[in-house]
Structures are given as structure tokens and as C-alpha cells.
Design an enzyme around this catalytic site. Structure first.
Site, short mmCIF file in Angstrom:
data_model
loop_
_atom_site.label_atom_id
_atom_site.label_comp_id
_atom_site.label_asym_id
_atom_site.label_seq_id
_atom_site.Cartn_x
_atom_site.Cartn_y
_atom_site.Cartn_z
CE LYS A 162 7.12 7.16 -22.79
NZ LYS A 162 8.31 8.17 -21.64
N GLY A 168 0.57 5.99 -14.81
CA GLY A 168 0.02 4.55 -13.89
C GLY A 168 0.66 3.64 -15.21
N GLY A 169 1.02 4.27 -16.04
CA GLY A 169 1.59 2.78 -17.13
C GLY A 169 -0.10 2.47 -18.19
CD GLU A 204 10.22 8.88 -25.33
OE1 GLU A 204 10.06 10.05 -25.22
OE2 GLU A 204 10.26 8.07 -23.96
CE1 TYR A 206 9.75 -0.36 -24.63
CE2 TYR A 206 11.52 -1.45 -26.17
CZ TYR A 206 10.84 -1.29 -24.81
OH TYR A 206 10.47 -1.79 -23.92
CE LYS A 241 7.64 4.35 -11.52
NZ LYS A 241 7.31 5.68 -11.02
NE ARG A 297 1.30 11.37 -9.54
CZ ARG A 297 2.20 9.99 -9.90
NH1 ARG A 297 2.60 9.41 -8.64
NH2 ARG A 297 2.25 9.16 -9.87
NE ARG A 343 4.94 0.15 -6.79
CZ ARG A 343 3.90 1.41 -7.95
NH1 ARG A 343 2.53 1.31 -7.92
NH2 ARG A 343 4.90 2.63 -8.31
#
Length: 450
Positions: A162, A168-169, A204, A206, A241, A297, A343
Site C-alpha cells: 500500500k 480510492g484504491g 501488510e 492480505y 467501492k 472527511r 455508484r
């Protein structure tokens, strides 16, 4: 702390979230200023605001990320507060600090909160101090390949790389073996540096069979913190997402209480003072959950929580930024119905590639239990410069089965002609037995779309 009612709010964003903020401001009697790029001159948020200011050309870096232009727009229009929405500058601590310096209130958490929770590595350290379960990360700095391999060997594959500054992916990759590891670290470091200005990476473990669970929290500047329940955001494509729902159909009441209490505990630990979301991975195999990150946020999927609780999260953010004491105690929050958010993206449903262009016809769905947050209309041209999401359809019913049934009707009613959208993908998901029976994890779409 004194309470000061805002007279005029500038929205440092575009599209549906800008419209969402405008609507709450109007209900609170606050005037609004829309900023826009040259590409967004005809966008609906510009038409709905009381005033509008062009802050630059189409590219985000020259307009929606142009801090001097945005602060100048606030000054010339007399705006006394700025709401950043989500994305762009919403979690930028330097922008929040600049607003403070210019005497304009940043509608969001304090600079110290953004700094404390904005770094994905430091936030894990903080979460651990707050006694919130976490996955131990391996920090990738100027460390040699042998050391990294040794640490990963202890952790065991698969692992997830990461970017500390990503979101946002973006800046993430699953790794299955040592052959993939080092080349991926080199590539992701360069990509993260180019995209976010920060190439810091961490690794990290998975979790192979996880659900993505997040908890909405709401805090004022007087130390009051509550949660508004969880959202299940497991349906994702390339870590982005696609569909969210609440309540999560896989959590026991005991785990639900534990995960929500953990979110509140973390928010109190860092003296959080606005709307925010604490994100967790829930391991279906062990029934344990782990802190991932905190979004300082408002989230894209906040309407799911609004549907469940009846609380206007944007209005509460504004009230809290004005210095008001929270109007809600935890005991005031009641939960009802099952809510799903879809979405709708301007993209090819098979490849996921963006599909900007001219909308020849748009029919927004309606009926009981339906809410649509969008910014498009018949005759509007979707620009190619920004995120592909053009609409969010929120559906609620008295239980999950009825919510799925209603959602099928709603998606069949929705018409967006002239461009490609992912509406058919949502229909496929709703008709899939694994989704209906809630037998899926975050790799659900990766398997279905192979």
C-alpha cells in the site's frame, strides 16, 4: 468555543457532492459559492449555487487543486467558510491550515486530526495505542531487499503493498510470491511519488476472505463523539467501492457493537471534531476485525447512513464547524430499514474504462424509498478529466430482500443514453445468488468478471 453562524460557504469541489453541500446550506439559510473549471462551466452545481467562480482550466491540478485560486475565490466572494467535499483537497492538511491562516473556516476536522489520521502508517500506530485491533505493517523505507524478504517471510503470502498517501484504491497491489515482490515495490514507489508526491510504501498481511466494514462517526469541538452505525463496502472493483449497504448482513450484534465502539474510542483518542469514517477489515474466517484507515472527511457513501438514521451529516458538519454543541447523543440515534447505494459510473461495465461524452437522454428513477444524488441532465456532456462517477442511487426498504427487489425496479427505470454506464453490472450483482445470500468477500467482482 464561540458559535459563529456562517453567512456564505464556498464549496471546493464539483459534481454531486457540491450539489449535496449546496442543498444543506440552503436549508440552513447559508449562501453558497461554487467553484468550477472551464470544463465544468455548464455543470449543475454551478447553476444551483448563489454565485460561481472559475478557478482554472480543465485539469484538476490547475483548478480544483489550485489552492491560491480557491482561496482568492473565497476572498472576492466574501465566503467565511469552505467545504471541501470528498477527494481533491478534502484531506489536505496544508489546505486546511491555509484556510485557517486566511481567516476562512475549513468545514472538516482540525489540522492536527487530519495529520494524525491521514498517514496510513502513523494512523495504525495511533490505533494500536487506542487499543483498536490492527494488522502490523512492514514499513518500506531505504531498506535492503534481504530485510524486506525476511519480514515478509515471517508474515506469509499473500501480502498487500500500500501507498501511505494513496486512496480510492490507488497505490495498492496484492502480491503472491517473492518473484513479484521487489519489482512491484519499485514500480509502486514511483507511481505513488508521481500521483501523491509521496512514495512511502508499507506491506501488510492480505486477508483472503474479508468484508470491508466502515463506521460513520460524528464529533463536535466540545469532546462529544457518537457513531451512526456501520456500512458494508465489500463490493469493490480494483479496490474501488461499487456498491455499499447497511446494516452489514454478516456481523453479529456483538461484533457490530465492538467495531462501532472501537471507532468511537479511536476518534476520542485523537480528539476528532467533525464527520469521519473509520474503516476496518472483517475476517469472515476468524470473525475478527482490524483497523485499516480513517477518512477525515465525508464519504461518497454517506447517504447510506443518512437513510438508516435520518441524520443530515453535511448539515451536522457545518453546525459543528460553527462551534455548535452536537444535537445528538448516542441514545438519540435509531436505526431503521436496509439501505443500499449504487455508484453509477460513466464507464464500460466489462473493462471499467471511462466513457465520457454527451448524454442524449437521462431519466432519473423515483418512487418510495429512492434517493438520487447526481449532477447530470439530458444534454450534458460528461468531461473526461475527472472521476467517472455521475450518480448515486440510494434505495431503502424494510429488510435486505425487499431492498434488493426494489433496487432491481429502480435500476430498470434508470436511463442514461449516449454514454456507457455500469448499470448493467449492478443488475448482474443483484441477480447473483452469492450476493443475494451475502456469500462474498472483497474479491467478489474480480472472480465474477474474469
Amino acid at each position: 468555543m464561540t458559535t459563529k453562524k456562517f453567512k456564505k460557504v464556498l464549496i471546493a469541489n464539483r459534481g454531486e457532492i457540491a450539489i449535496r453541500v449546496i442543498r444543506s446550506c440552503k436549508e440552513l439559510g447559508i449562501e453558497t459559492v461554487a467553484i468550477h473549471s472551464t470544463a465544468d462551466e455548464d455543470s449543475l452545481h454551478v447553476k444551483m449555487a448563489d454565485e460561481s467562480v472559475c478557478v482554472g482550466p480543465a485539469k484538476s491540478k490547475d483548478s480544483y487543486l489550485n489552492v491560491p485560486q480557491i482561496l482568492s475565490a473565497a476572498e472576492i466572494t466574501g465566503a467565511d467558510a469552505i467545504h471541501p467535499g470528498y477527494g481533491f483537497l478534502a484531506e489536505n492538511d496544508e489546505f486546511a491550515a491555509m484556510c485557517e491562516k486566511w481567516g476562512v473556516t475549513f468545514i472538516g476536522p482540525s489540522v492536527s486530526c487530519i495529520q494524525a489520521m491521514g498517514d496510513k502508517i502513523e494512523s495504525k500506530v495511533t490505533a494500536k495505542k487506542a487499543k483498536v485491533p490492527t494488522l502490523e505493517p512492514i514499513l518500506v523505507q531505504d531498506t535492503d531487499e534481504a530485510f524486506i524478504k525476511k519480514e515478509v517471510e515471517k508474515m506469509g503470502f499473500p501480502v498487500l503493498i500500500k501507498s501511505s498517501a494513496g486512496g480510492g484504491g490507488r497505490g495498492m497491489k496484492r502480491i503472491e510470491n517473492f518473484e513479484e515482490l521487489w519489482p512491484a515495490l519499485i514500480r509502486l514507489h514511483e507511481e505513488a511519488k508521481a500521483a501523491f508526491g509521496d512514495g512511502t510504501l508499507f506491506i501488510e498481511k492480505y486477508i483472503t476472505n474479508p468484508r470491508h466494514i466502515e463506521v460513520q462517526i460524528l464529533a463536535d469541538k466540545h469532546g462529544n463523539v457518537i457513531h451512526l452505525g456501520e456500512r458494508d463496502c465489500t463490493i469493490q472493483r480494483r479496490f474501488q467501492k461499487v456498491l455499499e449497504e447497511a446494516p452489514s448482513p454478516v456481523l453479529s450484534q456483538k461484533v457490530r457493537e465492538e467495531i462501532c465502539d472501537s471507532a468511537v474510542r479511536l476518534a476520542k483518542f485523537v480528539n476528532y471534531d467533525s464527520a469521519g469514517t473509520v474503516e476496518f477489515l472483517y475476517d469472515l474466517d476468524t470473525e475478527k476485525f482490524y483497523f485499516m484507515e480513517m477518512n477525515t472527511r465525508i464519504q461518497v457513501e454517506h447517504p447510506v447512513t443518512e437513510g438508516r438514521t435520518g441524520v443530515d451529516l453535511i448539515s451536522e458538519m457545518i453546525r459543528h464547524a460553527q462551534g455548535e454543541v452536537s444535537r445528538f447523543k448516542q441514545s438519540d440515534i435509531t436505526f431503521r430499514n436496509h439501505v443500499m447505494e449504487f455508484r453509477i459510473n460513466a464507464e464500460d461495465p466489462k473493462t471499467g474504462m471511462p466513457s465520457p461524452g454527451h448524454i442524449t437522454h437521462y431519466h432519473r428513477p423515483g418512487g418510495i424509498g429512492v434517493r438520487t444524488d447526481d449532477y447530470i441532465y439530458t444534454g450534458y456532456t460528461v468531461p473526461p478529466h475527472y472521476d467517472s462517477m455521475i450518480s448515486k442511487i440510494i434505495v431503502q426498504a424494510d429488510n435486505r430482500a425487499n431492498c434488493i427487489t426494489r433496487a432491481k425496479r429502480v435500476l430498470n427505470e434508470t436511463v442514461v443514453s449516449g454514454i456507457k454506464t455500469n448499470i448493467d453490472l449492478h443488475k448482474e450483482i443483484l441477480n447473483d445468488p452469492d450476493f443475494v445470500e451475502s456469500k462474498f468477500s472483497t474479491n467478489y467482482l474480480a472472480k465474477k468478471l474474469v
